[in-house]
Write an enzyme that holds these catalytic residues in place. Structure first.
Site, PDB file in Angstrom:
ATOM      1  N   CYS A  88     -38.954 -14.350  42.755  1.00  0.00           N
ATOM      2  CA  CYS A  88     -38.835 -13.016  42.651  1.00  0.00           C
ATOM      3  C   CYS A  88     -39.678 -12.765  40.898  1.00  0.00           C
ATOM      4  O   CYS A  88     -40.672 -13.217  40.911  1.00  0.00           O
ATOM      5  CB  CYS A  88     -37.382 -12.344  42.933  1.00  0.00           C
ATOM      6  N   HIS A 196     -37.192 -13.761  48.585  1.00  0.00           N
ATOM      7  CA  HIS A 196     -36.218 -14.843  48.365  1.00  0.00           C
ATOM      8  C   HIS A 196     -36.095 -15.814  49.131  1.00  0.00           C
ATOM      9  O   HIS A 196     -35.409 -15.519  50.164  1.00  0.00           O
ATOM     10  CB  HIS A 196     -34.936 -13.868  48.036  1.00  0.00           C
ATOM     11  N   GLU A 198     -33.775 -18.017  48.966  1.00  0.00           N
ATOM     12  CA  GLU A 198     -32.255 -18.286  49.318  1.00  0.00           C
ATOM     13  C   GLU A 198     -31.793 -17.384  50.334  1.00  0.00           C
ATOM     14  O   GLU A 198     -30.769 -17.390  50.789  1.00  0.00           O
ATOM     15  CB  GLU A 198     -31.607 -18.350  48.396  1.00  0.00           C
TER      16      GLU A 198
END
EC number: 4.3.2.10
Length: 216
Positions: A88, A196, A198
Site C-alpha cells: 500500500c 493488501h 494480508e
C-alpha cells in the site's frame, strides 16, 4: 531466514505479521517473522517488508522519525539487494514523489509520482475500498502459480492514490477503476503492491509465500 516487517506506526501490522507467519507455516518455509522498529535488526534481515496506510507525507515522516530506519531500508534494499516488499503506502514510498497534501520525496526506486486516482465513471467513489481484479502486465515470481482471471487475481484495495509509474517495464500489474490503476510494481529485488496481500485471502497468501521463496 528472518523477515523484518517494519514497525513505524503505520500499516496493518498485526494482520500482516500473522499472514506472513501463516504463509511460512503452511508453505513449510523456515522463517522468523520479526515485527521490528529497530533499524539494526532491519539491516541484518534476510528480506524486508514495508507496510503503510494513510497519507504519503505522514508515512514518509513516520519512517524518517525512527532513528536510522530510512537509511537501513535503503541499505538492505539497494546496497545489499535483499528482497523488499512494499505494501500500500509502503509501495508508494518506492516512488520518486508523493503529491498528496504536499510534494514529498520517496525512495526514488520506481520512476514516477504518486497521484490521486481519477476514475472516469462518477459512480466510482474515492477511496477505492474493496475487491478488484488485477491484470498482470508481465510474468514475475511473485505471481507464480496463481491462476489468472478474476478467480485467481482478486485483490483487496483501500486507497485514493496510486503510483503513476513512468516506465512500463516497472509496472507488474494494473487494476481497472474507471481507468488504469497501478496494482503492483517490480524492479530487480524490489516489489510492491498497492493492494493488501494480508487482506486478499487466497491471492495474498500465495503471493506472500512466493515472496518468502523468491531468490532475485
Amino acid at each position: 531466514m528472518r523477515v523484518a516487517i517494519i514497525d513505524y506506526g503505520s500499516g496493518n501490522l498485526r494482520s500482516a505479521t500473522k499472514a506472513f507467519e501463516r504463509a511460512a507455516r503452511e508453505g513449510g518455509i523456515s522463517a522468523e517473522i520479526d515485527l521490528t522498529a529497530d533499524a539494526d535488526r532491519v539491516r541484518t534481515a534476510d528480506r524486508i517488508v514495508l507496510p503503510g496506510v494513510g497519507a504519503y507525507a505522514d508515512c514518509a515522516a513516520g519512517l524518517r522519525a525512527v532513528d536510522g530506519m530510512w537509511e537501513a531500508v535503503e541499505d538492505v534494499a539497494i546496497a545489499q539487494s535483499r528482497p523488499f516488499l512494499g505494501i500500500c503506502v509502503g509501495m508508494q514510498l518506492m516512488s520518486e514523489r508523493g503529491l498528496e497534501k504536499t510534494v514529498t520525496h520517496g525512495f526514488g526506486w520506481i520512476s514516477g509520482d504518486v497521484k490521486e486516482i481519477t476514475p472516469t465513471d462518477p459512480a466510482l467513489k474515492i477511496p477505492q475500498i474493496g475487491w478488484n481484479t488485477i491484470e498482470l502486465r508481465r510474468q514475475h515470481p511473485l505471481f507464480a502459480g496463481i491462476p489468472t482471471g478474476p478467480e485467481g487475481l482478486h485483490a483487496y484495495f483501500v486507497h485514493s492514490y496510486h503510483l503513476d509509474a513512468k516506465k512500463p517495464d516497472e509496472i507488474l500489474a494494473v487494476a481497472d477503476y474507471g481507468g488504469p490503476v497501478t496494482a503492483a510494481v517490480a524492479r530487480d529485488n524490489l516489489v510492491g503492491t498497492q493492494f493488501h496481500p494480508e487482506k486478499s485471502q487466497a491471492l495474498g497468501l500465495a503471493l506472500i509465500t512466493n515472496f518468502l521463496r523468491w531468490r532475485p
